[in-house]
Design a protein around this motif. Sequence first.
Motif, PDB file in Angstrom:
ATOM      1  N   ASN A  60      -3.030   2.296  -6.540  1.00 40.88           N
ATOM      2  CA  ASN A  60      -2.361   1.353  -5.643  1.00 40.88           C
ATOM      3  C   ASN A  60      -2.813   1.492  -4.195  1.00 40.88           C
ATOM      4  O   ASN A  60      -2.684   0.546  -3.417  1.00 40.88           O
ATOM      5  CB  ASN A  60      -0.843   1.485  -5.767  1.00 40.88           C
ATOM      6  CG  ASN A  60      -0.341   0.799  -7.021  1.00 40.88           C
ATOM      7  OD1 ASN A  60      -0.256  -0.422  -7.063  1.00 40.88           O
ATOM      8  ND2 ASN A  60      -0.063   1.570  -8.058  1.00 40.88           N
ATOM      9  N   ALA A  61      -3.338   2.650  -3.840  1.00 39.91           N
ATOM     10  CA  ALA A  61      -3.931   2.781  -2.502  1.00 39.91           C
ATOM     11  C   ALA A  61      -5.148   1.863  -2.402  1.00 39.91           C
ATOM     12  O   ALA A  61      -5.352   1.180  -1.393  1.00 39.91           O
ATOM     13  CB  ALA A  61      -4.325   4.232  -2.241  1.00 39.91           C
ATOM     14  N   LEU A  77      -5.683  -0.833  -4.281  1.00 34.35           N
ATOM     15  CA  LEU A  77      -5.227  -2.225  -4.388  1.00 34.35           C
ATOM     16  C   LEU A  77      -4.569  -2.715  -3.101  1.00 34.35           C
ATOM     17  O   LEU A  77      -4.400  -3.918  -2.902  1.00 34.35           O
ATOM     18  CB  LEU A  77      -4.246  -2.371  -5.557  1.00 34.35           C
ATOM     19  CG  LEU A  77      -4.826  -2.098  -6.955  1.00 34.35           C
ATOM     20  CD1 LEU A  77      -3.731  -2.206  -8.019  1.00 34.35           C
ATOM     21  CD2 LEU A  77      -5.970  -3.063  -7.278  1.00 34.35           C
ATOM     22  N   ALA A  78      -4.181  -1.776  -2.227  1.00 29.59           N
ATOM     23  CA  ALA A  78      -3.533  -2.172  -0.968  1.00 29.59           C
ATOM     24  C   ALA A  78      -4.518  -2.815   0.001  1.00 29.59           C
ATOM     25  O   ALA A  78      -4.115  -3.520   0.925  1.00 29.59           O
ATOM     26  CB  ALA A  78      -2.880  -0.950  -0.311  1.00 29.59           C
ATOM     27  N   ASP A  79      -5.792  -2.559  -0.220  1.00 30.65           N
ATOM     28  CA  ASP A  79      -6.804  -3.088   0.702  1.00 30.65           C
ATOM     29  C   ASP A  79      -7.110  -4.539   0.337  1.00 30.65           C
ATOM     30  O   ASP A  79      -7.649  -4.819  -0.739  1.00 30.65           O
ATOM     31  CB  ASP A  79      -8.067  -2.221   0.602  1.00 30.65           C
ATOM     32  CG  ASP A  79      -9.094  -2.568   1.680  1.00 30.65           C
ATOM     33  OD1 ASP A  79      -9.047  -3.702   2.209  1.00 30.65           O
ATOM     34  OD2 ASP A  79      -9.927  -1.707   1.988  1.00 30.65           O
ATOM     35  N   LEU A  99     -11.389   1.049   3.207  1.00 29.69           N
ATOM     36  CA  LEU A  99     -10.127   1.735   3.519  1.00 29.69           C
ATOM     37  C   LEU A  99      -9.347   2.016   2.234  1.00 29.69           C
ATOM     38  O   LEU A  99      -8.679   3.039   2.114  1.00 29.69           O
ATOM     39  CB  LEU A  99      -9.279   0.901   4.483  1.00 29.69           C
ATOM     40  CG  LEU A  99      -9.819   0.829   5.918  1.00 29.69           C
ATOM     41  CD1 LEU A  99      -8.949  -0.109   6.755  1.00 29.69           C
ATOM     42  CD2 LEU A  99      -9.856   2.220   6.549  1.00 29.69           C
ATOM     43  N   GLY A 100      -9.449   1.095   1.286  1.00 27.88           N
ATOM     44  CA  GLY A 100      -8.809   1.316  -0.011  1.00 27.88           C
ATOM     45  C   GLY A 100      -9.439   2.493  -0.741  1.00 27.88           C
ATOM     46  O   GLY A 100      -8.750   3.286  -1.382  1.00 27.88           O
ATOM     47  N   LYS A 102     -10.842   5.013   0.748  1.00 27.76           N
ATOM     48  CA  LYS A 102     -10.369   6.220   1.433  1.00 27.76           C
ATOM     49  C   LYS A 102      -8.938   6.554   0.991  1.00 27.76           C
ATOM     50  O   LYS A 102      -8.600   7.719   0.752  1.00 27.76           O
ATOM     51  CB  LYS A 102     -10.415   6.047   2.953  1.00 27.76           C
ATOM     52  CG  LYS A 102      -9.967   7.301   3.685  1.00 27.76           C
ATOM     53  CD  LYS A 102     -10.029   7.178   5.205  1.00 27.76           C
ATOM     54  CE  LYS A 102      -9.487   8.464   5.841  1.00 27.76           C
ATOM     55  NZ  LYS A 102      -9.420   8.372   7.311  1.00 27.76           N
ATOM     56  N   GLY A 103      -8.108   5.520   0.859  1.00 27.06           N
ATOM     57  CA  GLY A 103      -6.745   5.743   0.375  1.00 27.06           C
ATOM     58  C   GLY A 103      -6.749   6.351  -1.019  1.00 27.06           C
ATOM     59  O   GLY A 103      -5.991   7.274  -1.314  1.00 27.06           O
ATOM     60  N   ARG A 129      -7.752  10.045  -0.688  1.00 21.21           N
ATOM     61  CA  ARG A 129      -6.715  10.911  -0.111  1.00 21.21           C
ATOM     62  C   ARG A 129      -5.507  11.045  -1.038  1.00 21.21           C
ATOM     63  O   ARG A 129      -4.860  12.090  -1.075  1.00 21.21           O
ATOM     64  CB  ARG A 129      -6.291  10.373   1.254  1.00 21.21           C
ATOM     65  CG  ARG A 129      -7.429  10.333   2.275  1.00 21.21           C
ATOM     66  CD  ARG A 129      -7.523  11.613   3.077  1.00 21.21           C
ATOM     67  NE  ARG A 129      -8.789  11.710   3.786  1.00 21.21           N
ATOM     68  CZ  ARG A 129      -8.945  12.276   4.984  1.00 21.21           C
ATOM     69  NH1 ARG A 129      -7.911  12.795   5.619  1.00 21.21           N
ATOM     70  NH2 ARG A 129     -10.138  12.348   5.538  1.00 21.21           N
TER      71      ARG A 129
END
Lengths: 344, 344
Positions: free
Chosen positions: B168-169, B171-173, B189-190, B192-193, B196
Amino acid sequence: MAPKVERFPLGEFTLLGGQKTTDWFLEYRALGNSQSPAVLKPTCFGGSILSNDIPVGEEHTLTPTKYFIILVGMLGGGESSSPSNTKAPYDGPRFPPIMLADQVAAQKKLVESFGIQKLWAVTGYSMGAMQSYQWAVQFPSFVQHIIPTSGSARCSPHNHVFLEGPKNALLADGRFKNGEYTKNDIPDLGLKGFARAYSGWGFSSTWYREHRYKELGFKDLEDYLVKYWDEGIGAMDPNDLLSLVKTWQTGDVSNIPPYHGDFKAAMQAIEARALIMPSTTDQYFEAIAGEYEVLLMKPGVGKYNPIISIWGHQAGASSNPIDTKFYDDSVAELFAETEAKLKA
Amino acid sequence: MAPKVERFPLGEFTLLGGQKTTDWFLEYRALGNSQSPAVLKPTCFGGSILSNDIPVGEEHTLTPTKYFIILVGMLGGGESSSPSNTKAPYDGPRFPPIMLADQVAAQKKLVESFGIQKLWAVTGYSMGAMQSYQWAVQFPSFVQHIIPTSGSARCSPHNHVFLEGPKNALLADGRFKNGEYTKNDIPDLGLKGFARAYSGWGFSSTWYREHRYKELGFKDLEDYLVKYWDEGIGAMDPNDLLSLVKTWQTGDVSNIPPYHGDFKAAMQAIEARALIMPSTTDQYFEAIAGEYEVLLMKPGVGKYNPIISIWGHQAGASSNPIDTKFYDDSVAELFAETEAKLKA
């Protein structure tokens, strides 16, 4: 009648980072008679003043019939001064980093406004636990007891890395716009990412294996993820969440003078009776950290009293009757010991 | 000379989900003499055919001087057929869900192309471990040994929830665009999410507390997070990552006929000597799951042989010399036992 939440203006208040504020405030609820022994309970991450994470009420050890109980919201938590409710120049993403020591300095102003000269106890869950430790280090003679649950006195490297997950999931959403989103266009996918990146950490693997979310009323795993996590985190303000994460990640009770990172010296400074109550299955505020802290304290100061539970981190949040009773019984015993000593 | 990776066309290949393919392939590298006992090693999540997660080489038990070793890439992993390298109609986000059983069915075609009638061993790390278990359940008489490290025979609910974080990190992008991103505009950025949200799970809390990332050559925690996680995951294709997560989350060796979810029956079907090697500090493929699996197997089939390590999940990936030696010694002993029995 809805419980009454009140607002305490902090007046001139300077943060550790040097930022001067004049219009900041704490929100709190006070229960009981202000002449009774005073117990302070700060909020946890994602919690609110009225959250029942620490058991408070007439059926519990912390009863307003015996104690003056102040439930206070953390700075950044959305009730007290926070990115979401602060005016320029500290609004939204410009809200300054808040240290644990700032939380405690603000809370001390509130506590003293009641004429309190010594707190009978500070107790809190998770980040509330961190604040409890901070109180005992920052104002050693002001606190009779601390009872931190599911927390520790500093954020471990592993805990720091865990928080990088939810944080960067939120930052992945372009609609976050460096914190300049509007109320009509919030980064909801980022909030969902935050929630899901947090969800695996909140309860233990055994709890999941046994499908214990059903005890919380959810019909299956996805129902639980949506209603408990997505909706819970989704209701929060993104900048507030990041402010709290910052406070958490930088949390270390020894990050104030005269300790400057000397963790052992900070632990040695504690005078309050410290009943350390981590959960044996907490995946990030590990029980072993609490055990170690007690070893660092002066003899007789700390007592390691882990919550033996499969409820993971949530064991310290009144998440189930057994762990709640353990908190009540443990705290009653602690207070009785102190009362006996004070009478002797 | 760069090690040679070859491509095996799968020909007509139908997935469990019913999708028919004709142009899919497996990439692999074969080491040693094809007349030697054959050892199959599928890739792990995020790994490549040439990853040295399982110790292979002349200095190890799995040496090409003695075994014919086939290192094979999972479908979805970016080398074998995957969202990133497949043509319409199964390109990118249209790549069908791949079950563990699909992986094994494809690998069996490859193995049989060498004239192999029985594998001496299947061994793999993490998702490679899941594939090892799947082999033993799906083709019981085809496998002499399985040696899964840091894995289990199914994805537990807790493991499933952990994976919801990285997924979901990503998919947030918004730039993920339902998988229709272009190579010049990837959801970095997704990614990277994703990295992390994964990072806290990969190694144990003790490993972090002791700053063991320094042993891997990183100068501090952030340097490690950037170079190990952000850059590692950042080099992968987002749709490939999600395909692998899907295979992982749906992974359960009993999800094939005639078991249809009867996990105990699937464990009872295993005939291969199963040396079960989870890590005692793995936070998601927990050791206790492996211990339980051995209890479910027929007597004498499974041996629980945990890697006692603070390297967490990575203990099963040759991440450090001690755990690597433990793998080598354990497997040598296992093979010697079998060889003695076969001679007797």
